[in-house]
Design a protein around this motif. Structure first.
Motif, short mmCIF file in Angstrom:
data_model
loop_
_atom_site.label_atom_id
_atom_site.label_comp_id
_atom_site.label_asym_id
_atom_site.label_seq_id
_atom_site.Cartn_x
_atom_site.Cartn_y
_atom_site.Cartn_z
N UNK A 185 -113.72 -59.63 -41.61
CA UNK A 185 -113.61 -60.78 -42.23
C UNK A 185 -113.76 -60.65 -44.12
N UNK A 186 -114.34 -59.63 -44.24
CA UNK A 186 -114.21 -59.43 -45.92
C UNK A 186 -113.25 -58.50 -46.36
N UNK A 187 -112.29 -58.09 -45.42
CA UNK A 187 -110.96 -57.41 -45.76
C UNK A 187 -111.37 -55.97 -46.14
N UNK A 188 -112.18 -55.29 -45.48
CA UNK A 188 -112.75 -53.78 -45.76
C UNK A 188 -112.06 -52.87 -44.42
N UNK A 189 -111.06 -52.50 -44.59
CA UNK A 189 -110.29 -51.93 -43.46
C UNK A 189 -110.94 -50.42 -43.17
N UNK A 190 -111.20 -49.84 -44.33
CA UNK A 190 -112.06 -48.28 -43.95
C UNK A 190 -113.23 -48.56 -43.58
N UNK A 191 -114.23 -49.49 -43.74
CA UNK A 191 -115.39 -49.93 -43.20
C UNK A 191 -115.05 -50.20 -41.84
N UNK A 192 -114.20 -51.26 -41.35
CA UNK A 192 -113.97 -51.59 -40.02
C UNK A 192 -113.68 -50.18 -39.10
N UNK A 193 -112.62 -49.35 -39.69
CA UNK A 193 -112.43 -48.22 -38.86
C UNK A 193 -113.65 -47.28 -38.57
N UNK A 194 -114.59 -47.39 -39.48
CA UNK A 194 -115.84 -46.46 -39.47
C UNK A 194 -116.59 -47.07 -38.52
N UNK A 195 -116.76 -48.49 -38.26
CA UNK A 195 -117.61 -49.14 -37.40
C UNK A 195 -117.03 -49.14 -36.07
N UNK A 196 -115.42 -48.79 -35.86
CA UNK A 196 -114.97 -48.72 -34.52
C UNK A 196 -115.37 -47.35 -33.96
N UNK A 197 -115.37 -46.18 -35.03
CA UNK A 197 -115.85 -44.98 -34.62
C UNK A 197 -117.27 -45.04 -34.12
N UNK A 198 -118.19 -45.61 -34.87
CA UNK A 198 -119.44 -45.57 -34.45
C UNK A 198 -119.75 -46.51 -33.04
N UNK A 199 -118.98 -47.57 -33.11
CA UNK A 199 -119.17 -48.27 -31.69
C UNK A 199 -118.70 -47.40 -30.48
N UNK A 200 -117.72 -46.66 -30.61
CA UNK A 200 -117.01 -45.88 -29.58
C UNK A 200 -118.17 -44.81 -29.23
N UNK A 201 -118.92 -44.19 -30.20
CA UNK A 201 -119.79 -43.22 -29.83
C UNK A 201 -121.37 -44.05 -29.51
N UNK A 202 -121.63 -45.11 -29.85
CA UNK A 202 -122.49 -45.75 -29.32
C UNK A 202 -122.43 -46.10 -27.65
#
Length: 403
Positions: free
Chosen positions: A347-364
């Motif tokens: 929503x805030x246009x932070x693609x790097x943070x978005x990718x980081x969250x995706x990686x952490x989500x997969x690990x979780x």
């Protein structure tokens, strides 16, 4: 009656009606953090801050008004389903004992009033939460959220002014903090703050369980039943550890006399009407009718002892039901956290943070799946759900995590 697992299931379903509000508030705060001009100095910064706070307050007021109008009918349906389920559970005990069944909710005016009263009491708790006035010196949702936004804006401004952080770092930090902690809902005079997710689920769990308890007691009084058997579950709270109503593990599964007959627990013993006792805040214990000499006890002492016995294997250890449940909920909270961070970053246009969250989500997700496989417990999909994170976001997150 409702079983402890049914109480939790209905509470989770009812609380989900308010999930959109939490994400909407988080998104609004994140956008205002991202749009703030932290380089503004002095009086100009105060004007910038006031503008952001005012716009946020107006947005939240409008959003909460719409939410209460749409959530109330959804919660009413869930409440009705829960009480019909509770009634059928009670009727099974009447039939098993060869007793006539009490008049049903569908035709009993008193039972209908009990259900309606329980529903209104629960919704009023949440309605009061959304009002701007303070109740019992507490800062309710609008004030608590404003304070949360103000703290984050001021911290960002100070960090930029001192050169400690860049603008991008402040935005990333704010999004991560919002995703991890959620929305402030109530701030008490002591300074302790409850999150919106906690407040809503507690209200739903308490309201649904208390109403089911009241229905069972009403039916028992109508049918001249005096003895009730209390339900039991693993991980019951122990209070002060003594033989009193704060120690739910002491009285669970036992018999209680509504009239106070000798030889049974009394209503005072179990703390009916006290927030710390039977059917109090967050309590999942309920009861059902029991006829001495006719009814078969639902629990043996061995069963009650087993509730607190370690029986879930995990990483070379044996966990009790309480420990396993606590661990699973912690893993589920992590999944919701990274889903929220993914949505807020998008929503805030932070693609790097978005990718980081995706990686952490997969690990979780991997950690939760491993836990479920080892312990043999079941997945609770509703506990992982975050509005705004649907199939499209899930697919994008998977690809981002792979990259």
């Amino acid at each position: 009656m409702l079983t402890p697992s049914q109480v939790e299931d209905y509470a989770q379903r009812a609380a989900a009606a308010f999930d959109d509000l939490e994400l909407d508030i988080l998104t609004d705060i994140a956008r205002r953090i991202a749009k703030a001009d932290y380089m503004t100095e002095g009086a100009q910064w105060q004007a910038e801050r006031a503008k952001a706070m005012g716009a946020s307050r107006q947005h939240m007021a409008e959003r909460m008004e719409r939410l209460m109008a749409t959530a109330a009918p959804r919660v009413a349906v869930i409440f009705a389903q829960a009480m019909l389920d509770a009634e059928e559970q009670d009727n099974r005990f009447y039939r098993a004992a060869g007793q006539p069944e009490p008049e049903g909710i569908g035709t009993s005016a008193v039972a209908q009033q009990i259900v309606q009263s329980g529903y209104r009491r629960t919704m009023n708790t949440l309605y009061n939460l959304t009002q701007t006035r303070a109740l019992m010196n507490n800062h309710n949702l609008p004030v608590a959220v404003q304070e949360q936004l103000g703290r984050m804006l001021d911290k960002g401004h100070m960090d930029v002014a001192t050169g400690a952080f860049s603008y991008d770092q402040i935005v990333r930090r704010g999004i991560k903090e919002l995703a991890a902690e959620g929305v402030d809902a109530i701030t008490y005079p002591s300074g302790h703050t409850d999150k919106l997710e906690t407040v809503v689920l507690r209200a739903m769990r308490t309201g649904i369980n208390q109403t089911a308890t009241d229905i069972s007691q009403h039916n028992a009084n109508t049918m001249n039943v005096d003895i009730m058997e209390l339900s039991a579950h693993g991980g019951a709270r122990t209070g002060d550890g003594g033989q009193d109503f704060t120690n739910h593990s002491w009285w669970q599964g036992k018999l209680v006399s509504l009239s106070g007959q000798p030889g049974y627990l009394t209503l005072k013993d179990i703390g009916l009407g006290d927030v710390r006792g039977f059917a109090g805040a967050n309590c999942r214990h309920n009861w059902h009718p029991y006829w001495p000499g006719i009814s078969k006890p639902a629990y043996t002492q061995a069963m009650l002892d087993d509730y607190n016995a370690p029986k879930f294997p995990y990483n070379g250890q044996m966990l009790t039901e309480e420990q396993a449940d606590r661990r699973q909920r912690a893993l589920e909270r992590q999944i919701r956290r990274w889903k929220r961070e993914y949505v807020l970053a998008k929503e805030t246009d932070q693609p790097d943070l978005q990718s980081h969250a995706a990686g952490r989500l997969a690990a979780a997700r991997g950690r939760l799946n491993d836990f479920l496989q080892q312990t043999g417990r079941h997945k609770q999909q509703l506990r992982e759900t975050v509005p705004g994170f649907g199939r499209s976001e899930a697919s994008s997150a998977v690809w981002a995590a792979r990259r």
